[in-house]
Design an enzyme around this catalytic site. Structure first.
Site, PDB file in Angstrom:
ATOM      1  N   CYS A  52       1.009  -1.160  -0.043  1.00 58.78           N
ATOM      2  CA  CYS A  52       0.167  -0.140   0.021  1.00 58.78           C
ATOM      3  C   CYS A  52       0.803   1.239  -0.301  1.00 58.78           C
ATOM      4  O   CYS A  52       1.976   1.431   0.633  1.00 58.78           O
ATOM      5  CB  CYS A  52      -0.824  -0.069   1.186  1.00 58.78           C
ATOM      6  N   HIS A 114      -4.658   0.255   8.128  1.00 61.54           N
ATOM      7  CA  HIS A 114      -4.996   0.027   6.616  1.00 61.54           C
ATOM      8  C   HIS A 114      -6.477  -0.621   6.739  1.00 61.54           C
ATOM      9  O   HIS A 114      -7.158  -0.271   5.612  1.00 61.54           O
ATOM     10  CB  HIS A 114      -4.226  -1.189   6.039  1.00 61.54           C
ATOM     11  N   ASN A 152     -13.593   9.546  -1.125  1.00 60.94           N
ATOM     12  CA  ASN A 152     -14.300   8.708  -2.179  1.00 60.94           C
ATOM     13  C   ASN A 152     -14.043   7.327  -1.426  1.00 60.94           C
ATOM     14  O   ASN A 152     -12.869   6.871  -1.191  1.00 60.94           O
ATOM     15  CB  ASN A 152     -13.752   8.632  -3.531  1.00 60.94           C
ATOM     16  N   GLY A 158     -14.599   4.809  -7.138  1.00 61.63           N
ATOM     17  CA  GLY A 158     -13.524   5.321  -7.649  1.00 61.63           C
ATOM     18  C   GLY A 158     -12.342   5.415  -6.848  1.00 61.63           C
ATOM     19  O   GLY A 158     -11.405   6.032  -7.316  1.00 61.63           O
ATOM     20  N   SER A 160      -8.879   4.929  -5.492  1.00 63.72           N
ATOM     21  CA  SER A 160      -7.956   4.218  -6.235  1.00 63.72           C
ATOM     22  C   SER A 160      -6.781   3.631  -5.516  1.00 63.72           C
ATOM     23  O   SER A 160      -5.923   2.789  -5.732  1.00 63.72           O
ATOM     24  CB  SER A 160      -7.224   5.326  -7.190  1.00 63.72           C
ATOM     25  N   HIS A 163      -6.693   1.975   1.306  1.00 59.81           N
ATOM     26  CA  HIS A 163      -6.090   2.634   2.522  1.00 59.81           C
ATOM     27  C   HIS A 163      -7.369   3.759   2.859  1.00 59.81           C
ATOM     28  O   HIS A 163      -7.251   4.698   2.061  1.00 59.81           O
ATOM     29  CB  HIS A 163      -4.404   3.331   2.775  1.00 59.81           C
ATOM     30  N   GLN A 167      -9.014  13.659   0.484  1.00 60.54           N
ATOM     31  CA  GLN A 167      -8.455  14.306  -0.332  1.00 60.54           C
ATOM     32  C   GLN A 167      -8.960  15.821  -0.063  1.00 60.54           C
ATOM     33  O   GLN A 167     -10.135  15.744   0.345  1.00 60.54           O
ATOM     34  CB  GLN A 167      -8.707  14.017  -1.652  1.00 60.54           C
TER      35      GLN A 167
HETATM   36  O1  LIG Z   1      -7.650  10.725  -6.510  1.00 62.29           O
HETATM   37  P1  LIG Z   1      -8.031   8.969  -6.836  1.00 62.29           P
HETATM   38  O2  LIG Z   1      -8.540   8.505  -5.558  1.00 62.29           O
HETATM   39  O3  LIG Z   1      -6.978   8.555  -7.633  1.00 62.29           O
HETATM   40  O4  LIG Z   1      -9.233   9.087  -8.003  1.00 62.29           O
HETATM   41  C1  LIG Z   1     -10.583   9.345  -7.639  1.00 62.29           C
HETATM   42  O5  LIG Z   1     -10.944  10.693  -7.192  1.00 62.29           O
HETATM   43  C2  LIG Z   1     -10.769  11.575  -7.948  1.00 62.29           C
HETATM   44  C3  LIG Z   1     -11.296  13.008  -7.298  1.00 62.29           C
HETATM   45  O6  LIG Z   1     -12.554  12.904  -7.094  1.00 62.29           O
HETATM   46  C4  LIG Z   1     -11.316  11.401  -9.572  1.00 62.29           C
HETATM   47  O7  LIG Z   1     -11.136  12.392 -10.358  1.00 62.29           O
HETATM   48  C5  LIG Z   1     -11.192  10.017  -9.976  1.00 62.29           C
HETATM   49  O8  LIG Z   1     -11.969   9.897 -11.094  1.00 62.29           O
HETATM   50  C6  LIG Z   1     -11.365   9.125  -8.764  1.00 62.29           C
HETATM   51  O9  LIG Z   1     -11.054   7.708  -9.320  1.00 62.29           O
END
Ligand SMILES: O=P(O)(O)O[C@H]1O[C@H](CO)[C@@H](O)[C@H](O)[C@H]1O
Ligand SMILES: O=P(O)(O)O[C@H]1O[C@H](CO)[C@@H](O)[C@H](O)[C@H]1O
Lengths: 341, 341
Positions: A52, A114, A152, A158, A160, A163, A167
């Site tokens: 991770c 995690h 998210n 979405g 990615s 963990h 943001q």
């Molecule tokens: O930033 P990450 O987790 O890689 O990506 C995720 O959040 C972002 C912000 O909402 C989006 O633009 C991406 O499409 C989503 O997969």
């Protein structure tokens, strides 16, 4: 003639924060489903994952190593969508309209563990996250017009990296959704002499029908105009417009209502409940700073079960948002769950 | 100082049809992906599925049996989101705003063959679908303000039945997205004395950078303001505002460009390419009927491969739309594919 009933008859409701309408079609959830069923989100798992990028002590893609952080931990995103000092594009073409965009992107690990999403964290750990949000908002707010805090949660939304993290994208412009809310709150304030979300909170508390959780400082409600099946609006009741303005008591109360709300979510389908969560707060350059009330939105996609979601596609994309169960039903189901908060 | 480049530097572009901005962050696609990978959409399969509600001769959930239809076949949705004669809600509450909603919902099977999506159909079969759309639009348009024709293709886009089909939701109100386009097209027409999409088509054809397919009657372009990675805008070049106004020659040309566009999509990742497609056409009660130009949008979710999609979550929900590859790159990739059209 039959009397109108929100449970039986299609109707539209207006979102006062954006001005947009949503079509409510309560009987649609009865249709058969031969479409996509996602994987139920896993819960638990190892507390540390050597693969991770976000676990304490591990190396990120940039090569930089994460410190051995004990609580919420914020750092610059290695793949920022916004950068602080881009050159500006040449504008002026009326057909191909372009504008500069500068900002910064941060990642906040919620916990060193995690496997622990927000509902698995205790109130003290969530309280440390609240402080981190407030600190980041204050620091970034000194440089940027808008500080967009969001999370998210879950692969379905979405995310990615598994963990638990959120943001922040801070920008030198006011993004579209924030601009919409700024305009609608200012218009309400001008025409009624009151703060929109104060009136909404008052009316929702008085009715109780859509309330999910409430304490002295916060209200969590499936709003009248909810778009996502189990959408929640979390409103500050203390007259504040930004997260760093919250008192200690209000931060404590926020940590506890966040735990309660997310535990209700996980209890609903007995699985880790995916969502996007986002704070909206007064931006710099607001057209009416006094019209703003701090609030968060939870947009969770699940509709029928831990695996069958609502899709915002077709009519929703080209016509307008549409929902299949009423906000009143959604709130009653969330309220009825037994949780250990 | 570095010169601005759309390939390297975050910037915003404005969608002239809705007035909304989109954040373009071209370098973001380089980040690692540990998130959701969907299943690649299956192609082929049996021509008739006894368990399918939409195949010819089968019974639907309503109990009604589908006729042995030879081409495109339209019928009333058994679970309509809109109904023609609901009672009206009582309005008047300024906080809990509600409005009546009446309409009708139709399903259009594209072909009797369970396995054939649009790119698998020949031009003649697509031409029969175009006629069906035009016929439905004319009939429903006599009763309803807006006729929303759309298709959700693929399980990833919430399609609840794998039999190739589209839908029409006609309503006695102008839905939010159509109202936005009505307002922006009228404003453009008033300020520049020209039809917005005519100017856009002219400029896109002159530049060629974002053009994917074009013929005498139609232009398919990844618009300057595209939100979805491989989004396409399909614009009528014949001065028409509604689908039933298309000439025979224009319908022929539409069938052939639809086949070419959808074949390019399938060729991109060598898999059945999911999307939501929707037509936008002049509604009754438009604020400037002459400002409208008939067009369709294709919103496909795939970004990196047949299994990794773009998620419109977090920042996109609470801030504004964001994309990771430029529209110019997307158009070049679609254009470069070898297809048999
Ligand atoms: O930033 P990450 O987790 O890689 O990506 C995720 O959040 C972002 C912000 O909402 C989006 O633009 C991406 O499409 C989503 O997969
Ligand atoms: O009508 P279907 O295919 O059952 O359902 C699909 O399309 C509808 C119209 O866009 C959406 O409201 C649903 O969320 C989606 O799953």
């Amino acid at each position: 003639m039959t009397r109108f009933s929100t449970d039986d008859h299609p109707h539209r409701r207006q979102n006062l924060l954006t001005g947009k309408w949503v079509l409510v079609s309560p009987h649609r959830a009865k249709r058969p489903w031969q479409g996509e069923t996602g994987d139920p989100a896993p819960t638990g798992g190892p507390s540390h994952d050597p693969g991770c990028y976000l676990c304490p002590g591990n190396a990120r893609t940039s090569g930089e190593r994460n410190p051995d952080y004990p609580g919420a931990f914020a750092f610059d995103n290695d793949f920022p969508a916004l950068m602080p000092d881009n050159p500006a594009p040449e504008g002026g073409d009326p057909v191909f309209r372009v504008a500069e965009a500068r900002g910064t992107a941060r990642v906040i690990c919620y916990s060193p563990d995690h496997s622990k999403t927000m509902p698995d964290m205790d109130v003290a750990a969530i309280r440390s996250l609240v402080n981190c949000w407030a600190q980041e908002s204050e620091t970034l707010g000194a440089h940027f017009a808008n500080v967009q805090i969001f999370e998210n949660k879950g692969a379905m939304m979405g995310c990615s990296s598994p963990h638990p993290h959120g943001q922040i994208w801070a920008s030198d412009f006011i993004p579209t959704e924030v601009a919409d809310e700024d305009r609608e709150q200012a218009a309400w304030h001008a025409s009624r002499g009151r703060v929109l979300l104060d009136e909404v909170a008052e009316r929702e508390l008085a009715s109780g029908e859509r309330v999910v959780e409430a304490n002295e400082h916060w209200l969590a409600v499936v709003p009248w105009w909810a778009t996502w099946p189990f959408e929640i609006l979390l409103v500050a009741r203390d007259g504040v417009g930004r997260i760093e303005e919250l008192s200690d008591a209000s931060r404590d109360a926020l940590a506890s209502i966040l735990r309660a709300v997310t535990r209700r979510y996980d209890a609903l389908f007995n699985a880790s409940f995916p969502y996007s969560m986002g704070w909206h707060q007064r931006p710099a350059g607001s057209s009416d700073p006094a019209a703003w009330r701090l609030h968060a939105h939870f947009n969770p996609p699940l509709l029928r079960s831990a695996t069958v979601r609502k899709f915002m596609v077709g009519f929703e994309m080209f016509g307008e948002s549409q929902r299949d169960i009423t906000p009143e039903t959604a709130a009653a189901r969330l309220r009825a769950l037994e949780i250990d908060a």
